[in-house]
Design a protein around this motif. Structure first.
Motif, PDB file in Angstrom:
ATOM      1  N   GLU A   1       0.811  -1.217   0.000  1.00 55.28           N
ATOM      2  CA  GLU A   1       0.000   0.000   0.000  1.00 55.28           C
ATOM      3  C   GLU A   1       0.842   1.263   0.000  1.00 55.28           C
ATOM      4  O   GLU A   1       0.505   2.256  -0.663  1.00 55.28           O
ATOM      5  CB  GLU A   1      -0.923   0.006   1.221  1.00 55.28           C
ATOM      6  CG  GLU A   1      -1.783   1.247   1.338  1.00 55.28           C
ATOM      7  CD  GLU A   1      -2.648   1.256   2.584  1.00 55.28           C
ATOM      8  OE1 GLU A   1      -3.352   2.270   2.810  1.00 55.28           O
ATOM      9  OE2 GLU A   1      -2.607   0.256   3.348  1.00 55.28           O
ATOM     10  N   HIS A   2       1.933   1.271   0.744  1.00 52.31           N
ATOM     11  CA  HIS A   2       2.669   2.506   0.986  1.00 52.31           C
ATOM     12  C   HIS A   2       3.891   2.629   0.071  1.00 52.31           C
ATOM     13  O   HIS A   2       4.734   1.723   0.007  1.00 52.31           O
ATOM     14  CB  HIS A   2       3.109   2.575   2.453  1.00 52.31           C
ATOM     15  CG  HIS A   2       1.968   2.553   3.418  1.00 52.31           C
ATOM     16  ND1 HIS A   2       1.031   3.562   3.480  1.00 52.31           N
ATOM     17  CD2 HIS A   2       1.600   1.616   4.341  1.00 52.31           C
ATOM     18  CE1 HIS A   2       0.136   3.269   4.403  1.00 52.31           C
ATOM     19  NE2 HIS A   2       0.452   2.102   4.942  1.00 52.31           N
ATOM     20  N   TRP A   3       3.996   3.797  -0.597  1.00 50.14           N
ATOM     21  CA  TRP A   3       5.078   4.062  -1.525  1.00 50.14           C
ATOM     22  C   TRP A   3       5.532   5.507  -1.394  1.00 50.14           C
ATOM     23  O   TRP A   3       4.738   6.400  -1.098  1.00 50.14           O
ATOM     24  CB  TRP A   3       4.623   3.831  -2.976  1.00 50.14           C
ATOM     25  CG  TRP A   3       4.317   2.418  -3.308  1.00 50.14           C
ATOM     26  CD1 TRP A   3       3.149   1.746  -3.051  1.00 50.14           C
ATOM     27  CD2 TRP A   3       5.193   1.479  -3.943  1.00 50.14           C
ATOM     28  NE1 TRP A   3       3.238   0.451  -3.495  1.00 50.14           N
ATOM     29  CE2 TRP A   3       4.479   0.262  -4.058  1.00 50.14           C
ATOM     30  CE3 TRP A   3       6.488   1.554  -4.434  1.00 50.14           C
ATOM     31  CZ2 TRP A   3       5.040  -0.868  -4.641  1.00 50.14           C
ATOM     32  CZ3 TRP A   3       7.048   0.418  -5.029  1.00 50.14           C
ATOM     33  CH2 TRP A   3       6.332  -0.778  -5.119  1.00 50.14           C
ATOM     34  N   CYS A   4       6.810   5.732  -1.621  1.00 45.90           N
ATOM     35  CA  CYS A   4       7.310   7.100  -1.747  1.00 45.90           C
ATOM     36  C   CYS A   4       8.424   7.118  -2.781  1.00 45.90           C
ATOM     37  O   CYS A   4       9.038   6.093  -3.086  1.00 45.90           O
ATOM     38  CB  CYS A   4       7.776   7.662  -0.406  1.00 45.90           C
ATOM     39  SG  CYS A   4       9.233   6.870   0.278  1.00 45.90           S
ATOM     40  N   GLY A   5       8.672   8.295  -3.342  1.00 43.29           N
ATOM     41  CA  GLY A   5       9.690   8.420  -4.372  1.00 43.29           C
ATOM     42  C   GLY A   5       9.525   9.705  -5.147  1.00 43.29           C
ATOM     43  O   GLY A   5       8.765  10.594  -4.762  1.00 43.29           O
ATOM     44  N   THR A   6      10.216   9.798  -6.278  1.00 43.44           N
ATOM     45  CA  THR A   6      10.142  11.018  -7.074  1.00 43.44           C
ATOM     46  C   THR A   6      10.697  10.766  -8.473  1.00 43.44           C
ATOM     47  O   THR A   6      11.011   9.630  -8.841  1.00 43.44           O
ATOM     48  CB  THR A   6      10.898  12.171  -6.386  1.00 43.44           C
ATOM     49  OG1 THR A   6      10.589  13.395  -7.033  1.00 43.44           O
ATOM     50  CG2 THR A   6      12.402  11.949  -6.418  1.00 43.44           C
TER      51      THR A   6
ATOM     52  N   LEU B   1       7.216  15.940  -9.868  1.00 41.92           N
ATOM     53  CA  LEU B   1       6.303  15.054  -9.153  1.00 41.92           C
ATOM     54  C   LEU B   1       7.010  14.254  -8.070  1.00 41.92           C
ATOM     55  O   LEU B   1       8.163  13.853  -8.217  1.00 41.92           O
ATOM     56  CB  LEU B   1       5.632  14.087 -10.137  1.00 41.92           C
ATOM     57  CG  LEU B   1       4.757  14.719 -11.225  1.00 41.92           C
ATOM     58  CD1 LEU B   1       4.263  13.646 -12.180  1.00 41.92           C
ATOM     59  CD2 LEU B   1       3.585  15.469 -10.607  1.00 41.92           C
ATOM     60  N   GLN B   2       6.283  14.021  -6.998  1.00 41.36           N
ATOM     61  CA  GLN B   2       6.697  13.123  -5.929  1.00 41.36           C
ATOM     62  C   GLN B   2       5.547  12.172  -5.640  1.00 41.36           C
ATOM     63  O   GLN B   2       4.410  12.420  -6.034  1.00 41.36           O
ATOM     64  CB  GLN B   2       7.027  13.906  -4.655  1.00 41.36           C
ATOM     65  CG  GLN B   2       8.098  14.966  -4.805  1.00 41.36           C
ATOM     66  CD  GLN B   2       8.094  15.930  -3.635  1.00 41.36           C
ATOM     67  OE1 GLN B   2       7.700  15.584  -2.530  1.00 41.36           O
ATOM     68  NE2 GLN B   2       8.525  17.150  -3.878  1.00 41.36           N
ATOM     69  N   VAL B   3       5.861  11.089  -4.945  1.00 41.98           N
ATOM     70  CA  VAL B   3       4.811  10.197  -4.473  1.00 41.98           C
ATOM     71  C   VAL B   3       4.989   9.979  -2.983  1.00 41.98           C
ATOM     72  O   VAL B   3       6.092   9.707  -2.502  1.00 41.98           O
ATOM     73  CB  VAL B   3       4.791   8.854  -5.243  1.00 41.98           C
ATOM     74  CG1 VAL B   3       6.116   8.138  -5.128  1.00 41.98           C
ATOM     75  CG2 VAL B   3       3.673   7.963  -4.746  1.00 41.98           C
TER      76      VAL B   3
ATOM     77  N   SER C   1       4.528  18.269  -4.305  1.00 42.51           N
ATOM     78  CA  SER C   1       4.588  18.665  -2.904  1.00 42.51           C
ATOM     79  C   SER C   1       5.838  19.487  -2.644  1.00 42.51           C
ATOM     80  O   SER C   1       6.838  19.373  -3.354  1.00 42.51           O
ATOM     81  CB  SER C   1       4.604  17.430  -1.995  1.00 42.51           C
ATOM     82  OG  SER C   1       3.491  16.595  -2.230  1.00 42.51           O
ATOM     83  N   ALA C   2       5.779  20.326  -1.602  1.00 39.91           N
ATOM     84  CA  ALA C   2       6.985  21.043  -1.190  1.00 39.91           C
ATOM     85  C   ALA C   2       8.022  20.039  -0.725  1.00 39.91           C
ATOM     86  O   ALA C   2       9.181  20.047  -1.170  1.00 39.91           O
ATOM     87  CB  ALA C   2       6.651  22.036  -0.079  1.00 39.91           C
ATOM     88  N   VAL C   3       7.616  19.140   0.169  1.00 38.00           N
ATOM     89  CA  VAL C   3       8.457  18.058   0.667  1.00 38.00           C
ATOM     90  C   VAL C   3       7.557  16.872   0.968  1.00 38.00           C
ATOM     91  O   VAL C   3       6.429  17.043   1.439  1.00 38.00           O
ATOM     92  CB  VAL C   3       9.221  18.454   1.956  1.00 38.00           C
ATOM     93  CG1 VAL C   3      10.046  17.286   2.480  1.00 38.00           C
ATOM     94  CG2 VAL C   3      10.124  19.654   1.715  1.00 38.00           C
ATOM     95  N   SER C   4       8.030  15.678   0.697  1.00 37.17           N
ATOM     96  CA  SER C   4       7.296  14.481   1.092  1.00 37.17           C
ATOM     97  C   SER C   4       8.298  13.364   1.355  1.00 37.17           C
ATOM     98  O   SER C   4       9.471  13.472   1.004  1.00 37.17           O
ATOM     99  CB  SER C   4       6.294  14.053   0.015  1.00 37.17           C
ATOM    100  OG  SER C   4       6.972  13.610  -1.155  1.00 37.17           O
TER     101      SER C   4
END
Length: 390
Positions: A65-70, A182-184, A191-194
């Motif tokens: 479910e959880h993802w982050c990146g850019t 883009l970010q995720v 986003s400014a920061v994620s």
């Protein structure tokens, strides 16, 4: 004998069509461990228009479910390809998609975004996202992996404020893209920061390596106006620059672009780190320099050059330091390197990553080539930031 399945896996693709690229990444990942609950994803800006579709597809196929990146103009990985072969890859200016999945302890992490709000003391970053407030009341984060928008000049101050407010060590990089920034953070947005916060149940260590080496002696800014340095040591800044770079380069200042920079030592830093900033313009009339950082009179300063041999030696120094600090073998890594490093500094054939691979083997690793690198509470340039989970 019971064989413990790997906690981390990484996959890689250079295919241009997004769904085919996702399928190749999935083949590189192989069997998904049931406990996998967090993924990192980095893709070239060639894939930026399909970021939402890529995220949805990987979430459905992996069950994570959880993802982050850019997005990055270049991406990096030590990962499996569609045939399951592990290789190190640095890819620039073409389609590329990399993903790292991990099985982290339950409640050891929290994905977040940080938006800008107006405060009496100025613009500040405020952490938002599903469950963030509750998680922060129950956990003390010690590490934050973050991605940030490079278009805001106030970002260095905001990152420092965010790190202080969370009492967290930040690592990451600024999105690099010729299209959307883009970010995720569980969804795709600008986003400014994620990023994602970790508590001590997800142990990791991190370090920074410089890509430049100082030349000349440390000096002092004596007159400055914003980003314009007028005098150094009570002399025209250009005169000091010429003295430090030598007669040959001084004859043709057009040759110093991308080679000579200004450096600012970080007070009280045990590893003698310094911030590197670009020289934007030179005024041969009054001898002033315009750089990419506001300065103050009394601020220490020196000039530095981008140096391949020194960069390689410092990367090896970092790896030796991390190896000495690790209580056990690293299981996976995240690497955020500057666009000015990689092939431009280490040469072709993924040499920067190969240096890391020589030290830690086929450890799964992903990252990207950034517009600036984040370490602790500062924004760096021409550096590499390596974080290892163990």
């Amino acid at each position: 004998m019971t064989v413990t399945p790997p906690r981390f896996k990484a996959g890689f693709s250079e295919t241009a069509q997004w769904s085919s690229a996702c399928n190749e990444v999935l083949l590189g990942l192989g069997d998904i461990p049931e406990e996998s609950n967090l993924g990192f994803i980095y893709l070239s800006d060639n894939h930026a228009d399909d970021f939402g579709s890529i995220l949805t597809y990987l979430r459905e196929k992996t069950g994570i479910e959880h993802w982050c990146g850019t997005v990055g103009i270049g991406v990096a990985s030590i990962a499996g390809d569609k045939f399951g072969r592990i290789d190190s890859r640095e890819v620039y200016d073409q389609s590329a998609l990399v993903a790292l999945i991990g099985a982290f302890p339950s409640d050891s992490f929290q994905v977040f975004e940080a938006g800008q709000i107006e405060m009496d003391e100025g613009v500040r970053l405020v952490v938002t996202g599903d469950g963030v407030e509750k998680w922060l009341t129950e956990n003390k984060p010690y590490l934050g992996v973050v991605h940030a928008d490079p278009r805001d000049y106030s970002l260095p101050l905001q990152l420092s404020s965010l790190a202080a407010g969370l009492e967290t060590y930040l690592v990451g990089g600024l999105t690099s893209s010729r299209t959307e920034m883009l970010q995720v953070a569980d969804h795709v947005a600008e986003s400014a920061v994620s990023g994602v916060l970790f508590n001590a149940n997800a142990p990791a260590i991190t370090g920074l390596t410089q890509g430049c080496s100082p030349i000349g002696e440390q000096r002092m800014v004596t007159v400055s106006e914003g980003r314009r340095i007028v005098t150094i040591d009570n002399r025209p800044a250009l005169d000091v620059l010429k003295e430090d770079i030598g007669e040959l380069l001084s004859r043709d200042l057009s040759r110093i672009g991308g080679y000579i920079f200004v450096g600012f030592p970080i007070a009280g830093n045990e590893t003698e780190d310094y911030l590197v900033r670009n020289i934007l313009s030179i005024d041969t009339g009054d001898g002033s320099l315009e750089i990419t950082e506001e300065t103050q009179p009394g601020q220490p300063i020196f000039f530095c050059r981008r140096d391949s041999d020194t960069a390689r030696k410092d990367l090896n120094r970092l790896l030796d330091d991390l190896r000495a600090r690790l209580p056990s073998s690293p299981k996976a890594g995240l690497y955020f390197s500057c666009l000015g490093r990689g092939q431009a500094l280490f040469g072709p054939n993924s040499e920067e990553l190969n240096v890391i691979r020589q030290e830690f083997g086929d450890m799964p690793l992903v990252g990207f080539y950034a517009n600036g690198e984040i370490s602790h509470d500062r924004l760096y340039g021409y550096t590499g930031v390596l974080t290892l989970f163990y």
